[in-house]
Design a protein around this motif. Structure first.
Motif, PDB file in Angstrom:
ATOM      1  N   ASN A   1       0.818  -1.218   0.000  1.00  0.00           N
ATOM      2  CA  ASN A   1       0.000   0.000   0.000  1.00  0.00           C
ATOM      3  C   ASN A   1       0.852   1.269   0.000  1.00  0.00           C
ATOM      4  O   ASN A   1       0.388   2.319   0.449  1.00  0.00           O
ATOM      5  CB  ASN A   1      -0.950   0.021   1.201  1.00  0.00           C
ATOM      6  CG  ASN A   1      -1.911  -1.147   1.190  1.00  0.00           C
ATOM      7  OD1 ASN A   1      -2.457  -1.493   0.150  1.00  0.00           O
ATOM      8  ND2 ASN A   1      -2.094  -1.763   2.343  1.00  0.00           N
ATOM      9  N   ALA A   2       2.092   1.137  -0.497  1.00  0.00           N
ATOM     10  CA  ALA A   2       2.997   2.294  -0.558  1.00  0.00           C
ATOM     11  C   ALA A   2       3.089   2.998   0.788  1.00  0.00           C
ATOM     12  O   ALA A   2       3.239   4.225   0.840  1.00  0.00           O
ATOM     13  CB  ALA A   2       2.534   3.259  -1.643  1.00  0.00           C
ATOM     14  N   LYS A   3       3.004   2.209   1.857  1.00  0.00           N
ATOM     15  CA  LYS A   3       3.046   2.803   3.193  1.00  0.00           C
ATOM     16  C   LYS A   3       4.482   2.936   3.667  1.00  0.00           C
ATOM     17  O   LYS A   3       5.412   3.022   2.867  1.00  0.00           O
ATOM     18  CB  LYS A   3       2.203   1.944   4.147  1.00  0.00           C
ATOM     19  CG  LYS A   3       0.720   1.998   3.854  1.00  0.00           C
ATOM     20  CD  LYS A   3       0.091   3.326   4.207  1.00  0.00           C
ATOM     21  CE  LYS A   3      -1.397   3.345   3.990  1.00  0.00           C
ATOM     22  NZ  LYS A   3      -2.135   2.410   4.856  1.00  0.00           N
ATOM     23  N   ASN A   4       4.675   2.899   4.963  1.00  0.00           N
ATOM     24  CA  ASN A   4       5.945   3.302   5.530  1.00  0.00           C
ATOM     25  C   ASN A   4       6.928   2.168   5.766  1.00  0.00           C
ATOM     26  O   ASN A   4       7.942   2.372   6.415  1.00  0.00           O
ATOM     27  CB  ASN A   4       5.704   4.047   6.845  1.00  0.00           C
ATOM     28  CG  ASN A   4       5.103   3.128   7.891  1.00  0.00           C
ATOM     29  OD1 ASN A   4       4.266   2.297   7.576  1.00  0.00           O
ATOM     30  ND2 ASN A   4       5.528   3.280   9.135  1.00  0.00           N
ATOM     31  N   THR A   5       6.639   0.977   5.286  1.00  0.00           N
ATOM     32  CA  THR A   5       7.553  -0.150   5.466  1.00  0.00           C
ATOM     33  C   THR A   5       7.868  -0.775   4.121  1.00  0.00           C
ATOM     34  O   THR A   5       6.967  -1.002   3.313  1.00  0.00           O
ATOM     35  CB  THR A   5       6.953  -1.200   6.406  1.00  0.00           C
ATOM     36  OG1 THR A   5       6.637  -0.589   7.661  1.00  0.00           O
ATOM     37  CG2 THR A   5       7.940  -2.334   6.632  1.00  0.00           C
ATOM     38  N   VAL A   6       9.142  -1.042   3.899  1.00  0.00           N
ATOM     39  CA  VAL A   6       9.560  -1.739   2.691  1.00  0.00           C
ATOM     40  C   VAL A   6      10.261  -3.026   3.114  1.00  0.00           C
ATOM     41  O   VAL A   6      10.972  -3.058   4.128  1.00  0.00           O
ATOM     42  CB  VAL A   6      10.478  -0.855   1.812  1.00  0.00           C
ATOM     43  CG1 VAL A   6      11.777  -0.528   2.524  1.00  0.00           C
ATOM     44  CG2 VAL A   6      10.748  -1.510   0.476  1.00  0.00           C
TER      45      VAL A   6
END
Length: 115
Positions: free
Chosen positions: A73-78
């Motif tokens: 979801n293109a959030k803050n964790t990769v």
């Protein structure tokens, strides 16, 4: 400003798997691209994989078919899922984030592939 914290490194046998995580905090909605680099002893830091906020993914040849980068979801964790690990994959793995025109780096996590 963005702060990056990597985790998930460790010692694994050849052929094994590891999943690295990188959690971003701060101005995360301004992040364009997140990626992974690695640096082995005595070598320069090299590109491993990257993913843009639009989902465009790139891999270095060394990891194609074995590594998978994701950023749900293109959030803050990769994440970097690494399979079929080889001794040559031994390195400190660094997460980075691009907020044009600045680049931010995490502190790195050690990955050691050895029997």
């Amino acid at each position: 400003q963005v702060q990056l914290v990597e985790s998930g490194g460790g010692l694994v046998q050849p052929g094994g798997s590891l999943r690295l995580s990188c959690a971003a905090s701060g101005s995360i909605f301004s992040i364009n691209t997140m990626g992974w680099y690695r640096q082995a002893p005595g070598k320069e830091r090299e590109f491993v994989a990257s993913i843009t906020s639009g989902g465009i993914i790139n891999y270095a040849d060394s990891g194609k078919g074995r590594f998978t980068i994701s950023r749900p979801n293109a959030k803050n964790t990769v994440y970097l899922q690494m399979n079929s690990l080889k001794p040559d994959d031994t390195a400190v793995y660094y997460c980075n984030a691009l907020l044009i025109p600045n680049v931010y780096w995490g502190q790195g996590t050690q990955v050691t592939v050895s029997s």
